[in-house]
Scaffold this motif. Structure first.
Motif, PDB file in Angstrom:
ATOM      1  N   THR A   2      -2.908 -15.088  -6.130  1.00 53.40           N
ATOM      2  CA  THR A   2      -4.255 -14.528  -6.070  1.00 53.40           C
ATOM      3  C   THR A   2      -5.111 -15.291  -7.068  1.00 53.40           C
ATOM      4  OG1 THR A   2      -3.100 -12.777  -7.215  1.00 53.40           O
ATOM      5  CG2 THR A   2      -4.247 -12.163  -5.211  1.00 53.40           C
ATOM      6  N   TYR A  31      -7.601  -5.954  -7.736  1.00 52.38           N
ATOM      7  CA  TYR A  31      -8.235  -7.209  -7.358  1.00 52.38           C
ATOM      8  C   TYR A  31      -9.324  -6.969  -6.315  1.00 52.38           C
ATOM      9  CZ  TYR A  31      -4.712  -9.699  -9.984  1.00 52.38           C
ATOM     10  OH  TYR A  31      -3.938 -10.176 -11.010  1.00 52.38           O
ATOM     11  N   GLU A  34      -9.058  -5.135  -2.688  1.00 53.45           N
ATOM     12  CA  GLU A  34      -7.783  -4.434  -2.658  1.00 53.45           C
ATOM     13  C   GLU A  34      -7.986  -2.914  -2.690  1.00 53.45           C
ATOM     14  OE1 GLU A  34      -3.575  -5.242  -4.865  1.00 53.45           O
ATOM     15  OE2 GLU A  34      -5.311  -5.026  -6.167  1.00 53.45           O
ATOM     16  N   ARG A 196     -11.302   1.925   7.175  1.00 55.04           N
ATOM     17  CA  ARG A 196     -10.494   0.719   7.137  1.00 55.04           C
ATOM     18  C   ARG A 196     -11.300  -0.498   7.578  1.00 55.04           C
ATOM     19  NH1 ARG A 196      -4.824  -1.466   8.955  1.00 55.04           N
ATOM     20  NH2 ARG A 196      -5.870  -1.913  10.901  1.00 55.04           N
ATOM     21  N   ARG A 200     -12.359  -3.641   5.086  1.00 53.51           N
ATOM     22  CA  ARG A 200     -11.986  -5.008   5.454  1.00 53.51           C
ATOM     23  C   ARG A 200     -13.215  -5.895   5.607  1.00 53.51           C
ATOM     24  NH1 ARG A 200      -9.472  -4.557  10.748  1.00 53.51           N
ATOM     25  NH2 ARG A 200     -11.675  -4.446  11.267  1.00 53.51           N
ATOM     26  N   ARG A 217      -0.769   5.314   3.620  1.00 52.34           N
ATOM     27  CA  ARG A 217      -0.017   4.317   4.394  1.00 52.34           C
ATOM     28  C   ARG A 217      -0.979   3.472   5.230  1.00 52.34           C
ATOM     29  NH1 ARG A 217       5.202   3.035   6.131  1.00 52.34           N
ATOM     30  NH2 ARG A 217       6.247   4.961   5.592  1.00 52.34           N
ATOM     31  N   LEU A 218      -1.989   4.119   5.776  1.00 51.71           N
ATOM     32  CA  LEU A 218      -2.917   3.393   6.632  1.00 51.71           C
ATOM     33  C   LEU A 218      -3.976   2.625   5.861  1.00 51.71           C
ATOM     34  CD1 LEU A 218      -3.388   5.980   9.501  1.00 51.71           C
ATOM     35  CD2 LEU A 218      -1.937   3.960   9.448  1.00 51.71           C
ATOM     36  N   LEU A 219      -4.388   3.124   4.704  1.00 53.28           N
ATOM     37  CA  LEU A 219      -5.537   2.513   4.040  1.00 53.28           C
ATOM     38  C   LEU A 219      -5.203   1.630   2.848  1.00 53.28           C
ATOM     39  CD1 LEU A 219      -8.343   5.230   3.919  1.00 53.28           C
ATOM     40  CD2 LEU A 219      -8.265   3.173   5.313  1.00 53.28           C
ATOM     41  N   ARG A 222      -1.616  -1.021  -2.131  1.00 49.00           N
ATOM     42  CA  ARG A 222      -0.649  -0.667  -3.172  1.00 49.00           C
ATOM     43  C   ARG A 222      -0.738   0.802  -3.492  1.00 49.00           C
ATOM     44  NH1 ARG A 222      -1.124  -3.230  -8.475  1.00 49.00           N
ATOM     45  NH2 ARG A 222      -3.224  -3.978  -7.993  1.00 49.00           N
ATOM     46  N   LEU A 236       3.986  -2.073  -3.576  1.00 43.90           N
ATOM     47  CA  LEU A 236       3.457  -2.229  -2.236  1.00 43.90           C
ATOM     48  C   LEU A 236       3.578  -0.893  -1.494  1.00 43.90           C
ATOM     49  CD1 LEU A 236       2.584  -4.791  -0.611  1.00 43.90           C
ATOM     50  CD2 LEU A 236       4.938  -4.903   0.195  1.00 43.90           C
TER      51      LEU A 236
ATOM     52  N   GLY B  59      10.027  -7.625   2.574  1.00 43.35           N
ATOM     53  CA  GLY B  59       9.456  -7.021   1.371  1.00 43.35           C
ATOM     54  C   GLY B  59       9.290  -5.524   1.479  1.00 43.35           C
ATOM     55  N   LYS B  83       5.198 -10.027  -6.732  1.00 42.24           N
ATOM     56  CA  LYS B  83       4.092  -9.075  -6.830  1.00 42.24           C
ATOM     57  C   LYS B  83       3.665  -8.647  -5.425  1.00 42.24           C
ATOM     58  CE  LYS B  83       0.981 -11.340  -9.171  1.00 42.24           C
ATOM     59  NZ  LYS B  83      -0.227 -11.572  -9.980  1.00 42.24           N
ATOM     60  N   PRO B  84       3.143  -7.416  -5.291  1.00 46.64           N
ATOM     61  CA  PRO B  84       2.688  -6.950  -3.979  1.00 46.64           C
ATOM     62  C   PRO B  84       1.717  -7.934  -3.305  1.00 46.64           C
ATOM     63  CG  PRO B  84       2.633  -5.136  -5.541  1.00 46.64           C
ATOM     64  CD  PRO B  84       3.007  -6.357  -6.321  1.00 46.64           C
ATOM     65  N   GLN B  85       0.820  -8.523  -4.085  1.00 46.86           N
ATOM     66  CA  GLN B  85      -0.154  -9.456  -3.503  1.00 46.86           C
ATOM     67  C   GLN B  85       0.550 -10.648  -2.864  1.00 46.86           C
ATOM     68  OE1 GLN B  85      -0.313  -8.263  -6.613  1.00 46.86           O
ATOM     69  NE2 GLN B  85      -2.325  -7.371  -6.952  1.00 46.86           N
ATOM     70  N   VAL B  87       3.641 -10.647  -1.615  1.00 48.61           N
ATOM     71  CA  VAL B  87       4.294 -10.198  -0.389  1.00 48.61           C
ATOM     72  C   VAL B  87       3.267 -10.106   0.746  1.00 48.61           C
ATOM     73  CG1 VAL B  87       5.622  -8.356   0.692  1.00 48.61           C
ATOM     74  CG2 VAL B  87       6.013  -8.905  -1.720  1.00 48.61           C
ATOM     75  N   LEU B  88       2.085  -9.557   0.439  1.00 46.78           N
ATOM     76  CA  LEU B  88       1.061  -9.416   1.480  1.00 46.78           C
ATOM     77  C   LEU B  88       0.609 -10.787   1.989  1.00 46.78           C
ATOM     78  CD1 LEU B  88      -1.077  -6.463   0.069  1.00 46.78           C
ATOM     79  CD2 LEU B  88       0.509  -6.418   1.989  1.00 46.78           C
ATOM     80  N   ARG B  91       3.183 -12.100   4.286  1.00 50.58           N
ATOM     81  CA  ARG B  91       3.149 -11.416   5.579  1.00 50.58           C
ATOM     82  C   ARG B  91       1.967 -11.854   6.421  1.00 50.58           C
ATOM     83  NH1 ARG B  91       4.052  -5.124   4.097  1.00 50.58           N
ATOM     84  NH2 ARG B  91       6.168  -5.238   3.243  1.00 50.58           N
ATOM     85  N   VAL B 104       0.696   2.061  13.626  1.00 53.23           N
ATOM     86  CA  VAL B 104      -0.656   1.542  13.464  1.00 53.23           C
ATOM     87  C   VAL B 104      -1.631   2.690  13.292  1.00 53.23           C
ATOM     88  CG1 VAL B 104      -0.298  -0.580  14.774  1.00 53.23           C
ATOM     89  CG2 VAL B 104      -0.910   1.520  15.984  1.00 53.23           C
ATOM     90  N   ILE B 105      -2.828   2.351  12.865  1.00 53.22           N
ATOM     91  CA  ILE B 105      -3.874   3.339  12.696  1.00 53.22           C
ATOM     92  C   ILE B 105      -4.214   3.942  14.064  1.00 53.22           C
ATOM     93  CG2 ILE B 105      -6.296   2.688  12.961  1.00 53.22           C
ATOM     94  CD1 ILE B 105      -6.602   2.798  10.003  1.00 53.22           C
TER      95      ILE B 105
END
Lengths: 259, 232
Positions: A2, A31, A34, A196, A200, A217-219, A222, A236, B59, B83-85, B87-88, B91, B104-105
């Motif tokens: 990052t 960040y 995020e 969401r 984004r 989980r959806l939004l 971390r 995560l 992850g 770090k999570p970042q 892993v993302l 992915r 999914v949403i």
């Protein structure tokens, strides 16, 4: 990997109420773009943490450094009260669980949104109304309702109006306290979907406090899991939910009722 | 061929604090290498650690120890302790994963769900949409369903949406957890073609293929897991 600097750096944040702990020793970086979810039962210190982070409650110890658009990194609690309030108006958003706490119920929907723009210097009536209309539309509120008072809106619409009011000033960081809390599930899904997309598309950073693990989980990217004022696990989102390490996180995850 | 994934001494256990602290060893002392153009099939009885391995590789599970290194562009990235970042980021562009369930949403139309990973991987919107349409077509998902959210779809239809998402971006490393489980023969064939095509273009693939026909069609080698260890 990052490249960007953290937007918010939190170090050893502690808030005591007498000899009771609100939150203790909380540290993390947020960040740009995020979304961090903060979960835990009622009384775990989530809201205290949110209030300390959003400059509404002075912590007993620790620091919160915010990388501001205008002045670079600022330590929140070295700022004057007026400077903190300006940040909250100009660079941040704050979405409360109960829209009535975040809206002015006595003035129209359009005025609720326009007021925020005026607070950061907008003066041209046509432009304010135009942008207010645009943001109502973004949040799927019918343009015809612009002159109606929020008291005539449903709970879901009030919540969407509160979010429009927060986003109109193009914040970089939004704090949300149980934003889907009092809503029906169907209204919740619509709001989550909207949120969401907005997070984004606008590259918003967000701290989202909730007890609803489905929402995070959806939004959120971390998660911080809080128990008795402390962060007992962070990582995560899907990892914490699918492979929780701490006994308390395991208990929270295993307590979800299957649908 | 180029090695894209290197696993050394991987170990994973679960401690169930809510159930008296029972400890389950899912993976131990696992070493593996997977190269571009490889399709490695994990075989073993239920509970042998196959899905746990795939979840460590994406992850989703936190290994106890060992090393999982993944080629990401020209770098090697260590996934254990990342770090999570990080892993993302992996992915988004490097690791694709098909789970057994679509998660999914709610309310998002199928076509958008397939466009999303392509855009996240760096494709422009028109290119991403073209790819999504091609994939859904190839997977025989009727076009009248594309504008609907998949919540009400059948198991097989949802599974195909899941697969389309994993092939919407050309991930160098693909992890497939029973991708053909709930599909009929015709759709199995469509998925086999996608896997073969990705492999020939240089993807490294690790998968669990319950169905022997699919396995023999796509796998270039097999490894058998017994109680979380590679059997000889």
């Amino acid at each position: 990997m990052t490249a960007a600097n953290p937007l918010l750096q939190v170090q050893g944040l502690t808030k005591r109420y007498g000899d009771r702990i609100g939150c203790a020793g909380v540290s993390f970086d947020l960040y740009p773009g995020e979304v961090i979810g903060v979960v835990g039962e009622s009384g775990s210190g989530k809201t205290t943490l949110l209030n300390c982070l959003s400059a509404q409650l002075e912590p007993s110890e620790g620091s919160v450094i915010y990388d501001s658009r205008s002045k670079g990194p600022l330590e929140l609690y070295s700022l004057s009260e007026a400077e903190r309030r300006l940040l909250l108006r100009s660079e941040w958003g704050l979405v409360r669980q109960n829209p009535r706490d975040g809206l002015r119920m006595g003035v129209s929907a359009g005025a609720n949104v326009g007021e925020r723009m005026m607070a950061v210097g907008a003066r041209h009536y046509g432009e304010i109304r135009g942008r207010a209309g645009h943001w109502l539309q973004q949040l799927e509120i019918d343009a015809e309702r612009i002159d109606d008072r929020p008291a005539t809106f449903s709970g879901g619409m009030q919540q969407r109006l509160q979010i429009a009011r927060n986003l109109v000033t193009e914040p970089r960081l939004v704090f949300m306290d149980e934003p889907t809390g009092g809503l029906d599930v169907s209204v919740q899904a619509r709001l989550l979907d909207l949120l969401r997309g907005l997070v984004r598309d606008l590259g918003l950073a967000c701290i989202l406090v909730t007890h609803d693990l489905g929402v995070v989980r959806l939004l959120s990217h971390r998660l911080l899991v809080m128990q008795k004022g402390r962060v007992v696990e962070q990582g995560l989102t899907d990892q914490v939910l699918d492979d929780p390490q701490h006994p308390y996180s395991q208990m929270l995850v295993s307590s979800i009722l299957p649908v | 061929m180029d090695v894209l994934l290197r696993i050394q001494g991987l170990a994973k256990s679960f401690t169930l604090h809510t159930q008296g602290g029972v400890r389950i060893q899912a993976l131990a002392h696992l070493d593996l290498e997977v190269s571009a153009g490889d399709c490695l099939a994990l075989v073993g009885s239920s509970g042998a650690g196959k899905s746990s391995l795939l979840r460590c590789l994406t992850g989703n599970y936190l290994p106890d120890g060992g090393s999982i290194r993944v080629r990401h562009d020209d770098d090697w990235i260590e996934l254990v302790g990342a770090k999570p970042q990080t892993v993302l980021e992996l992915r988004r562009r490097t690791i694709g994963y098909v789970s057994q369930f679509l998660r999914v949403i709610p309310r998002i139309p199928t076509l958008d769900l397939v466009i999303e990973p392509a855009v996240a991987g760096g494709a422009g919107r028109p290119e991403a949409e073209a790819r999504a349409r091609r994939l859904l077509q190839h997977l025989n998902l009727p076009e009248r369903l594309w504008s609907l959210a998949p919540a009400t779809f059948s198991g097989g239809e949802q599974q195909r949406v899941n697969i389309a998402r994993a092939f919407a971006h050309p991930y160098p490393l693909l992890l497939l957890d029973e991708p053909t489980a709930s599909l009929d023969a015709e759709n199995r064939k469509a998925v086999i073609d996608l896997i073969e095509d990705a492999r020939r273009k240089g993807a490294a693939i690790v998968g669990i293929f319950h169905d022997a026909e699919t396995r023999s069609a796509v796998a270039t080698r097999e490894i058998s897991l017994v109680e979380g260890r590679a059997a000889a």
